[in-house]
Design a protein around this motif. Structure first.
Motif, short mmCIF file in Angstrom:
data_model
loop_
_atom_site.label_atom_id
_atom_site.label_comp_id
_atom_site.label_asym_id
_atom_site.label_seq_id
_atom_site.Cartn_x
_atom_site.Cartn_y
_atom_site.Cartn_z
N GLU A 321 0.86 -1.20 0.00
CA GLU A 321 0.00 0.00 0.00
C GLU A 321 0.89 1.25 0.00
O GLU A 321 0.56 2.26 -0.62
CB GLU A 321 -0.91 0.02 1.24
N SER A 322 1.99 1.19 0.73
CA SER A 322 2.95 2.30 0.77
C SER A 322 4.30 1.71 1.17
O SER A 322 4.33 0.63 1.74
CB SER A 322 2.50 3.36 1.78
N PRO A 323 5.41 2.36 0.85
CA PRO A 323 5.52 3.65 0.17
C PRO A 323 5.09 3.56 -1.29
O PRO A 323 4.98 2.48 -1.84
CB PRO A 323 7.01 3.97 0.29
N LYS A 324 4.89 4.75 -1.89
CA LYS A 324 4.56 4.79 -3.31
C LYS A 324 5.80 4.40 -4.12
O LYS A 324 6.90 4.91 -3.89
CB LYS A 324 4.11 6.21 -3.70
N ILE A 325 5.63 3.51 -5.07
CA ILE A 325 6.76 2.97 -5.83
C ILE A 325 7.04 3.81 -7.09
O ILE A 325 8.19 4.01 -7.49
CB ILE A 325 6.48 1.51 -6.25
N LYS A 326 5.96 4.33 -7.69
CA LYS A 326 6.09 4.92 -9.03
C LYS A 326 7.20 5.98 -9.14
O LYS A 326 7.97 5.97 -10.12
CB LYS A 326 4.76 5.49 -9.49
N ALA A 351 4.21 -1.98 -9.87
CA ALA A 351 3.76 -2.00 -8.47
C ALA A 351 2.25 -2.11 -8.45
O ALA A 351 1.56 -1.67 -9.38
CB ALA A 351 4.20 -0.73 -7.76
N THR A 352 1.75 -2.72 -7.39
CA THR A 352 0.30 -2.79 -7.22
C THR A 352 -0.01 -2.83 -5.72
O THR A 352 0.88 -3.10 -4.91
CB THR A 352 -0.28 -4.04 -7.93
N THR A 353 -1.24 -2.50 -5.38
CA THR A 353 -1.70 -2.70 -3.99
C THR A 353 -2.57 -3.94 -3.99
O THR A 353 -2.84 -4.53 -5.04
CB THR A 353 -2.54 -1.51 -3.51
N THR A 354 -3.03 -4.35 -2.80
CA THR A 354 -4.01 -5.45 -2.74
C THR A 354 -5.35 -4.92 -2.22
O THR A 354 -6.07 -5.62 -1.51
CB THR A 354 -3.50 -6.60 -1.87
N GLU A 355 -5.63 -3.64 -2.56
CA GLU A 355 -6.92 -3.04 -2.20
C GLU A 355 -7.18 -3.17 -0.70
O GLU A 355 -8.28 -3.50 -0.27
CB GLU A 355 -8.07 -3.69 -3.00
N GLN A 356 -6.14 -2.98 0.09
CA GLN A 356 -6.21 -3.02 1.56
C GLN A 356 -6.59 -4.39 2.12
O GLN A 356 -6.96 -4.52 3.28
CB GLN A 356 -7.16 -1.94 2.08
N GLY A 363 -0.76 -3.16 5.68
CA GLY A 363 0.48 -2.42 5.88
C GLY A 363 1.46 -3.14 6.81
O GLY A 363 2.22 -2.50 7.54
N GLU A 364 1.43 -4.48 6.77
CA GLU A 364 2.34 -5.24 7.65
C GLU A 364 3.69 -5.54 6.99
O GLU A 364 4.63 -5.95 7.67
CB GLU A 364 1.66 -6.56 8.08
#
Ligand code: MG
Length: 378
Positions: A321-326, A351-356, A363-364
Motif C-alpha cells: 500500500e505504501s511507500p509509493k513505488i512509481k 507496483a500494485t496494492t491489494t486493495e487493503q 500495511g504489515e
C-alpha cells in the motif's frame, strides 16, 4: 558519457578461401557483418556505430551509410584500422569504446552491457573463456605439458576508455589485440565470462558450426519465477531494487531486506534449476548479515552465466500500500540493469496494492514477485 561501437571488418577473405570476404557471407539469412551491426546499432547503451572497412573498398560498403552507420577505411595493419575508427569516433577521454571483430557474429546485447559496466572498475575489459583442452608445447625433440591454470581464450568486443586505448595505440608497436596495447602501458583489465557463440569465423566449417549455435530452433530458453515477503520493522527507509526510499518504517531481514531483488535472485536461480537464495546465501551464515542484496543478485547472474545461460529480460511486481513505488521506478530499473548487465529496456518494475486486503493491505510488510527468461549461450 557515451559509448561508441567500432566494428573492424578488415579482411578480404584471402585466407578463408572464398571470393567473397567472410564478413559478407550469409549466416541464417543475414550477412556475417549484419549480425554484429544489428546488435550494436539496436543496443540502448551504444550511441554510435562505426565500421572500419578494407582500404579502397568504400564502394562495397556504401549502402551501409544509408543505415545511419559511419564507415571509414582502415589501414595496412589491424592497429592502423582501429586507429582510423578511433579517429572519427573522436570521443572524450572518459567515453567508452567497444572494438569488435566483424568475424564474430554471435555478439549478444548482454555482453555489451556487461562490458560497459566493467569499465566502471577497469581501463579495459573483454569476454574470455577458460581453456578446456589440455595444452602441449612441441619442440624439436619433445612434447611437454603446459598448465592451463589461469589461461583464457580472449574474444571481442574489447572495451576501453577512449583516452586509454588512444594513448596505448599511439605508442609504437603492433599488437596481437587491443587489450595487449593497454597491457603494454599498464592498464587495469577485467575479463568477463565469454560465450561459445562469440567464436571467430576462421575456417569454412566454422560457418556451419555457428549456424547451429545461433539457430533460433536450437536456442533453448528457460522461464523462472520468484516470490518474497519482508515484514515492516523499525527504520527510516526501505531498500527496493537497490534504491533507498525514505519511509517511516524499515523492512526486517538478515540482509538489507531488498524484497524485490530477493524475488529476482530466486527467479534467476530457479530458471536454471540452481536452487534458491536460501541455499546459496543462508540467513544462518553471519557473512550475509546486513549485506547489500546486490551481492546475491550479481552472484546469481554469475552462477547462471557459468552454467551457460544469460538473462534475456526480467519483470518484477512490488505489492504494497505504501511507500509509493512509481516515483522511484526508473531509478529501480536503472540499478537493476547495472547489477545484472541487462539493457534498460529488458528490465521492468511494476507496483500494485491489494486493495487493503491481506497482510500487504494492512500495511504489515511488502511482497514482491519476479519473472525472468534465460537464454542458453551457445
Ligand atoms: Mg528475502
Amino acid at each position: 558519457m557515451k559509448t561508441v561501437g567500432i566494428i573492424v571488418a578488415g579482411g578480404r577473405g584471402a585466407r578463408f578461401g572464398t571470393k567473397t570476404p567472410k564478413q559478407f557471407l550469409m549466416l541464417l539469412g543475414r550477412s556475417v557483418l549484419d549480425w554484429s551491426l544489428e546488435t550494436f546499432s539496436n543496443h540502448p547503451e551504444i550511441s554510435r556505430t562505426i565500421i572500419v572497412i578494407p582500404k579502397g573498398d568504400l564502394g562495397a560498403y556504401r549502402h551501409l551509410r544509408t543505415m545511419n552507420i559511419e564507415v571509414v577505411e582502415g589501414g595496412d595493419s589491424r592497429t592502423q584500422s582501429v586507429q582510423a575508427g578511433l579517429k572519427i569516433a573522436n570521443c572524450d577521454a572518459n567515453d567508452s569504446v567497444l572494438i569488435h571483430d566483424a568475424a564474430r557474429p554471435g555478439i549478444r546485447p548482454a555482453i555489451i552491457s556487461q562490458l560497459v559496466s566493467a569499465l566502471q572498475r577497469a581501463d579495459g575489459a573483454a569476454p574470455a573463456l577458460p581453456i578446456a583442452d589440455a595444452l602441449k608445447r612441441r619442440t624439436d625433440s619433445a612434447v611437454a605439458d603446459v598448465s592451463r591454470d589461469n589461461l583464457f581464450a580472449v574474444q571481442t568486443p574489447q572495451a576501453f576508455k577512449f583516452g586509454s586505448i588512444s594513448k596505448a595505440l599511439d605508442d609504437a608497436g603492433s599488437f596481437v589485440d587491443d587489450l595487449a596495447a593497454l597491457e603494454a602501458i599498464g592498464g587495469r583489465i577485467e575479463l568477463i565470462p565469454g560465450v561459445a557463440a562469440l567464436m571467430k569465423i576462421t575456417h569454412p566449417g566454422d560457418l556451419e558450426h555457428l549456424e547451429r549455435l545461433l539457430s533460433p530452433s536450437t536456442t533453448s530458453q528457460r522461464i523462472g519465477s520468484g516470490f518474497d515477503v519482508h515484514a515492516f520493522g523499525d527504520g527510516d527507509h526501505v531498500t527496493l531494487c537497490g534504491v533507498e526510499i525514505a519511509f517511516d518504517r524499515g523492512l526486517a531481514g538478515h540482509s538489507d531486506a531488498d524484497v524485490a531483488w530477493h524475488a529476482l535472485t530466486d527467479a534467476i536461480l530457479g530458471a536454471a534449476a540452481l536452487g534458491d537464495i536460501g541455499d546459496h546465501f543462508p540467513p544462518s551464515d553471519p557473512q550475509w548479515k546486513d549485506v547489500s542484496s546486490e551481492v546475491f543478485l550479481s552472484q546469481a547472474v554469475e552462477l547462471i552465466t557459468a552454467d551457460g545461460w544469460c538473462v534475456s529480460n526480467c519483470d518484477m511486481t512490488i505489492i504494497c500500500e505504501s511507500p509509493k513505488i512509481k516515483p522511484h521506478r526508473d531509478a529501480m530499473r536503472r540499478r537493476t540493469a547495472d547489477a545484472t548487465g541487462l539493457p534498460l529496456d529488458a528490465v521492468s518494475v511494476k507496483a500494485t496494492t491489494t486493495e487493503q486486503l491481506g497482510f500487504t493491505g494492512r500495511g504489515e510488510g511488502i511482497a514482491a514477485q519476479a519473472s525472468v527468461i534465460l537464454i542458453k549461450q551457445g
